[in-house]
Design an enzyme around this catalytic site. Structure first.
Site, PDB file in Angstrom:
ATOM      1  N   CYS A 156      20.251  24.259 -29.705  1.00  0.00           N
ATOM      2  CA  CYS A 156      20.345  25.723 -29.786  1.00  0.00           C
ATOM      3  C   CYS A 156      19.661  26.330 -31.005  1.00  0.00           C
ATOM      4  CB  CYS A 156      21.810  26.148 -29.744  1.00  0.00           C
ATOM      5  SG  CYS A 156      22.620  25.821 -28.173  1.00  0.00           S
ATOM      6  N   ARG A 191      15.172  18.851 -43.294  1.00  0.00           N
ATOM      7  CA  ARG A 191      14.819  17.812 -42.331  1.00  0.00           C
ATOM      8  C   ARG A 191      16.080  17.125 -41.815  1.00  0.00           C
ATOM      9  NH1 ARG A 191      10.501  15.791 -44.733  1.00  0.00           N
ATOM     10  NH2 ARG A 191      11.416  13.866 -45.535  1.00  0.00           N
ATOM     11  N   SER A 192      17.125  17.899 -41.604  1.00  0.00           N
ATOM     12  CA  SER A 192      18.353  17.352 -41.044  1.00  0.00           C
ATOM     13  C   SER A 192      18.098  16.913 -39.611  1.00  0.00           C
ATOM     14  CB  SER A 192      19.473  18.388 -41.081  1.00  0.00           C
ATOM     15  OG  SER A 192      19.199  19.438 -40.159  1.00  0.00           O
ATOM     16  N   ASP A 214      12.001  18.007 -47.531  1.00  0.00           N
ATOM     17  CA  ASP A 214      13.393  17.866 -47.970  1.00  0.00           C
ATOM     18  C   ASP A 214      13.403  17.175 -49.322  1.00  0.00           C
ATOM     19  OD1 ASP A 214      13.089  15.146 -47.538  1.00  0.00           O
ATOM     20  OD2 ASP A 214      14.784  14.954 -46.165  1.00  0.00           O
TER      21      ASP A 214
END
Length: 339
Positions: A156, A191-192, A214
């Site tokens: 999402c 950059r999760s 990150d």
């Protein structure tokens, strides 16, 4: 002798930056969602599982409920002990009355949450986080079936950012679908595995040259020279934030820290800036350099959630039609065999 007339100080020049609020993007998307819902003729049921005492999770659940009910969807929030969550998800998987589900994390706050994330059936996973959807996303596969009757879902929040970029004109509609970011350079500061990496992959799959930043360094996501690859590739590069931001047309941040402030002096004039963190990653000074600034995306994310729910319903209908056709064909073959 009369005093010399005073002259007013010159007014500060108005900023050239356009601030785009999430609500304006969400309202357009929600109109499309409502139109699709009207054709469906029923209220799809979204079930939310809340198994923690996190105030932010409860707030998101309440927000989901409000948005669902205001727009013709049914929402059932099921609050339960975390030890009962696994069985509850499995029961919802088997319940045909449930069209989609969302689990509000964290639950255990450990690696076990990754296991729970994969428990919802892909047929009910409204967040698009199941392994099958993630595999398709990274491989740039847009359908679940060979006949291309069932569209693959996207997570999402990354999809919400894509929709914002489409709304503000970063996507080039002249180019073929799937290549419409070709020629764009984008920096993503996060950059999760939930948002930052999927977002970088999606942007690169659509043709962009993406710098993913990150605390461990910078990676480059592209489809290669001339975007000849079918899907993106990622590589470590010996560059820093200050090297990649000045060449970027778009900068997207998602640093979950109130102390973090993006160094806006690095921006090139006219850059597009989007913040998806719950914290304010950009200072007001961003408007001195940016041409478009989107300070938050929450309302778009919840709208995309409902869009995904309708996609789950449509995919289930396609599977039902396919199964009915197979049953009819089998019945006809049995009649021929016994005649």
């Amino acid at each position: 002798m009369s005093a010399a007339p005073t002259t007013a100080a010159p007014a500060a020049p108005a900023t050239a930056c356009k601030v785009v609020l999430a609500g304006s993007v969400a309202s357009k998307l929600m109109a499309e969602v409502r139109a699709d819902l009207a054709q469906l003729g029923r209220k799809p049921l979204l079930v939310g599982f809340l198994a923690n005492a996190d105030p932010a999770a409860k707030m998101y659940a309440d927000w989901t409920k409000k948005t669902c009910e205001e727009n013709g969807f049914a929402f059932d929030l099921r609050e339960l002990d975390k030890e009962a969550l696994e069985d509850a998800i499995l029961a919802a998987n088997a319940d045909r009355a449930v069209d989609g589900m969302i689990v509000y994390f964290p639950v255990f706050g450990t690696g076990h949450d990754a296991y729970l994330q994969q428990l919802p059936s892909p047929t009910k996973d409204v967040e698009g986080l199941s392994h099958r959807y993630l595999f398709n996303m990274y491989q740039n596969t847009r359908f679940l079936d060979a006949a291309q009757t069932q569209k693959s879902l996207l997570p999402c929040t990354p999809l919400a950012i894509i929709k914002i970029l489409e709304h503000i004109g970063v996507y080039n509609p002249i180019l073929p679908y799937g290549n419409r970011l070709f020629g764009r350079t984008i920096t993503v500061v996060n950059r999760s595995e939930i948002v930052g990496r999927p977002l970088a992959a999606l942007l690169a799959n659509d043709g962009a040259d993406v710098w993913s930043v990150d605390v461990t360094g910078v990676q480059r996501f592209t489809r290669g020279e001339g975007i000849r690859r079918v899907c993106h590739c990622a590589e470590d590069v010996d560059l820093k934030l200050e090297d990649v931001v000045p060449r970027s047309d778009v900068v997207i941040t998602g640093v979950p820290s109130a102390a973090y402030k993006f160094p806006v002096d690095l921006l090139k004039d006219g850059a597009v800036c989007i913040n998806f963190s719950s914290e304010k990653n950009f200072s007001p000074d961003v408007k001195r350099k940016a041409s478009i600034y989107v300070p938050a995306i929450g309302k778009v994310t919840i709208t995309v959630l409902l869009r995904n729910l309708l996609r789950l319903v449509a995919n289930q209908a396609a599977r039902d039609r396919e199964e009915a056709a197979k049953t009819e064909k089998t019945g006809e073959e049995e009649k021929v065999a016994t005649s």
